[in-house]
Design an enzyme around this catalytic site. Structure first.
Site, PDB file in Angstrom:
ATOM      1  N   PRO A   1       0.944  -4.614 -16.906  1.00  0.00           N
ATOM      2  CA  PRO A   1       0.751  -5.883 -17.631  1.00  0.00           C
ATOM      3  C   PRO A   1      -0.039  -5.651 -18.931  1.00  0.00           C
ATOM      4  CG  PRO A   1      -0.159  -6.005 -15.390  1.00  0.00           C
ATOM      5  CD  PRO A   1       0.346  -4.619 -15.557  1.00  0.00           C
TER       6      PRO A   1
ATOM      7  N   ASP B   1      -8.686   5.533 -22.973  1.00  0.00           N
ATOM      8  CA  ASP B   1      -7.381   5.084 -22.453  1.00  0.00           C
ATOM      9  C   ASP B   1      -6.290   6.126 -22.695  1.00  0.00           C
ATOM     10  OD1 ASP B   1      -8.810   2.784 -21.964  1.00  0.00           O
ATOM     11  OD2 ASP B   1      -7.401   1.428 -22.939  1.00  0.00           O
TER      12      ASP B   1
ATOM     13  N   GLY C   1      -4.841  -0.722 -19.843  1.00  0.00           N
ATOM     14  CA  GLY C   1      -4.481   0.422 -20.690  1.00  0.00           C
ATOM     15  C   GLY C   1      -3.010   0.489 -21.068  1.00  0.00           C
ATOM     16  N   SER C   2      -2.337  -0.681 -21.093  1.00  0.00           N
ATOM     17  CA  SER C   2      -0.887  -0.638 -21.351  1.00  0.00           C
ATOM     18  C   SER C   2      -0.548  -0.071 -22.731  1.00  0.00           C
ATOM     19  CB  SER C   2      -0.289  -2.021 -21.118  1.00  0.00           C
ATOM     20  OG  SER C   2       0.108  -2.627 -22.295  1.00  0.00           O
TER      21      SER C   2
ATOM     22  N   ALA D   1      -2.160   2.070 -24.560  1.00  0.00           N
ATOM     23  CA  ALA D   1      -2.383   3.521 -24.606  1.00  0.00           C
ATOM     24  C   ALA D   1      -1.262   4.261 -23.888  1.00  0.00           C
ATOM     25  CB  ALA D   1      -3.722   3.868 -23.971  1.00  0.00           C
TER      26      ALA D   1
HETATM   27  O1  PMV Z   1      -8.957  -3.399 -22.215  1.00  0.00           O
HETATM   28  P1  PMV Z   1      -8.504  -2.048 -22.585  1.00  0.00           P
HETATM   29  O2  PMV Z   1      -7.496  -1.473 -21.641  1.00  0.00           O
HETATM   30  O3  PMV Z   1      -8.009  -1.993 -24.012  1.00  0.00           O
HETATM   31  O4  PMV Z   1      -9.771  -1.054 -22.453  1.00  0.00           O
HETATM   32  C1  PMV Z   1     -10.761  -1.020 -23.446  1.00  0.00           C
HETATM   33  C2  PMV Z   1     -11.912  -0.110 -23.092  1.00  0.00           C
HETATM   34  C3  PMV Z   1     -13.124  -0.301 -24.032  1.00  0.00           C
HETATM   35  O5  PMV Z   1     -14.181   0.516 -23.488  1.00  0.00           O
HETATM   36  C4  PMV Z   1     -13.589  -1.738 -24.051  1.00  0.00           C
HETATM   37  C5  PMV Z   1     -12.830   0.133 -25.464  1.00  0.00           C
HETATM   38  C6  PMV Z   1     -12.715   1.647 -25.678  1.00  0.00           C
HETATM   39  O6  PMV Z   1     -12.142   2.026 -26.699  1.00  0.00           O
HETATM   40  O7  PMV Z   1     -13.245   2.426 -24.878  1.00  0.00           O
END
Ligand code: PMV
Length: 308
Positions: free
Chosen positions: A90, A141, A96-97, A99
């Site tokens: 999702p 990610d 992490g979609s 990435a």
């Molecule tokens: O919500 P996501 O999957 O984009 O994860 C972000 C993780 C953070 O620590 C908030 C940002 C990062 O670059 O590490």
């Protein structure tokens, strides 16, 4: 030497949950991250028209476009590339979609232009793609999408794989999407307005990660649950929790979870919750009439080439 390149290729990469340490990882503190068994698959074809095409459109501001452009530039590949993205992760809820999609896109383009997956190049390319979504990505990610498994990630030191006793985790999706970049900005604003407190929070987070590693060793789920709640209170303080997140956490705790916290950027998105295996079904049931629930496997395989 004749280099063997492909007319078409496919690869896939996993999504992730950050078990502990999101946001603070942007400030070079350690975080514990695990790949999950929801994956993004990207198919790619050598294309007659130059540039990067997603299906039959040129999407300039798409992470995959940026990632593949980087590969084309660095490998000197002259034709265009067309991509087809098939993701089970999702989007915009902290799993992490973007990435995974960037990594799998870059890997398929690497197969087409070089005949192999150049992991170092893929990592750099995917990070370029991530910059569209994250502004200042820590790299956690893209790293976990490539490496898979579970590990400690630190910006200045990279990824260190670890074994954890947890095999599965319950993810609750509040359904509220948000932009990671905005949440990262929110924390930066907090850090600028509350310099001393932010320094304390960062060192508390670092201690917490050490406590988590001890709790993993002794398989102390109750302690891990408490540490999740401490981590959540730090995230709440820097402004990245939300009403939906707090509601989902309360429901999980009321149904018998040891602990729960947001995962990823927060502001909505997903929470993870820790419970004994025999309680998971009860927790899922009591939450599923309000939020989407996924029981996912942890430590999934990282980037891999797929058949096409
Ligand atoms: O919500 P996501 O999957 O984009 O994860 C972000 C993780 C953070 O620590 C908030 C940002 C990062 O670059 O590490």
């Amino acid at each position: 030497m004749v280099s063997l390149t492909f007319e078409k290729a496919a690869s896939s990469a996993p999504g992730k949950v950050i078990l502990f340490g999101e946001h603070f990882v942007v400030y070079d503190k350690p975080a514990i991250v695990s790949a999950i068994n929801l994956r993004a698959r990207v198919e790619a074809w050598r294309y007659g028209r130059s540039g990067v095409w997603i299906e039959y459109r040129m999407l300039v501001d798409h992470p995959s476009t940026k990632a593949v452009e980087y590969i084309l530039e660095k490998t000197g590949f002259m034709s265009g590339i067309r991509l087809k993205i098939l993701s089970k992760i999702p989007a915009s809820v902290g799993l992490g979609s973007s990435a995974s999609v960037s990594v799998a896109s870059a890997a398929s383009a690497s197969l087409i232009s070089l005949g192999r997956i150049d992991r170092e190049l893929v990592e750099k390319a995917a990070l370029e793609g991530e910059k569209i979504v994250h502004i200042n990505p820590s790299g956690i990610d893209t790293t976990i999408a490539i490496c898979g498994g579970t590990g400690i990630y630190r910006r200045s030191r990279g990824f260190n794989p670890i074994d954890i006793p947890l095999k599965k985790i319950l993810i609750i999706d509040t359904g509220k999407t948000r932009r990671t970049g905005e949440m990262v900005n929110r924390v930066r604003e907090f850090s600028e307005k509350n310099k001393d407190r932010f320094r304390e929070i960062l060192s508390r987070e670092e201690e917490l990660i050490n406590d988590v590693l001890d709790a993993f060793k002794s398989l102390d789920l109750e302690k891990l649950g408490k540490l999740m709640l401490v981590n959540q209170s730090l995230l709440r303080e820097v402004g990245v929790s939300s009403l939906e997140i707090e509601e989902a956490i309360k429901l999980a705790l009321d149904a018998g979870a040891y602990g729960a916290k947001l995962t990823g950027a927060g502001g909505g998105g997903c929470i993870i919750c820790l419970a004994d295996e025999d309680k998971i079904e009860k927790i899922s049931k009591s939450i599923s009439n309000k939020f989407k629930v996924y029981l996912t496997e942890l430590s999934a395989e990282g980037l891999r080439e797929e058949k096409i």
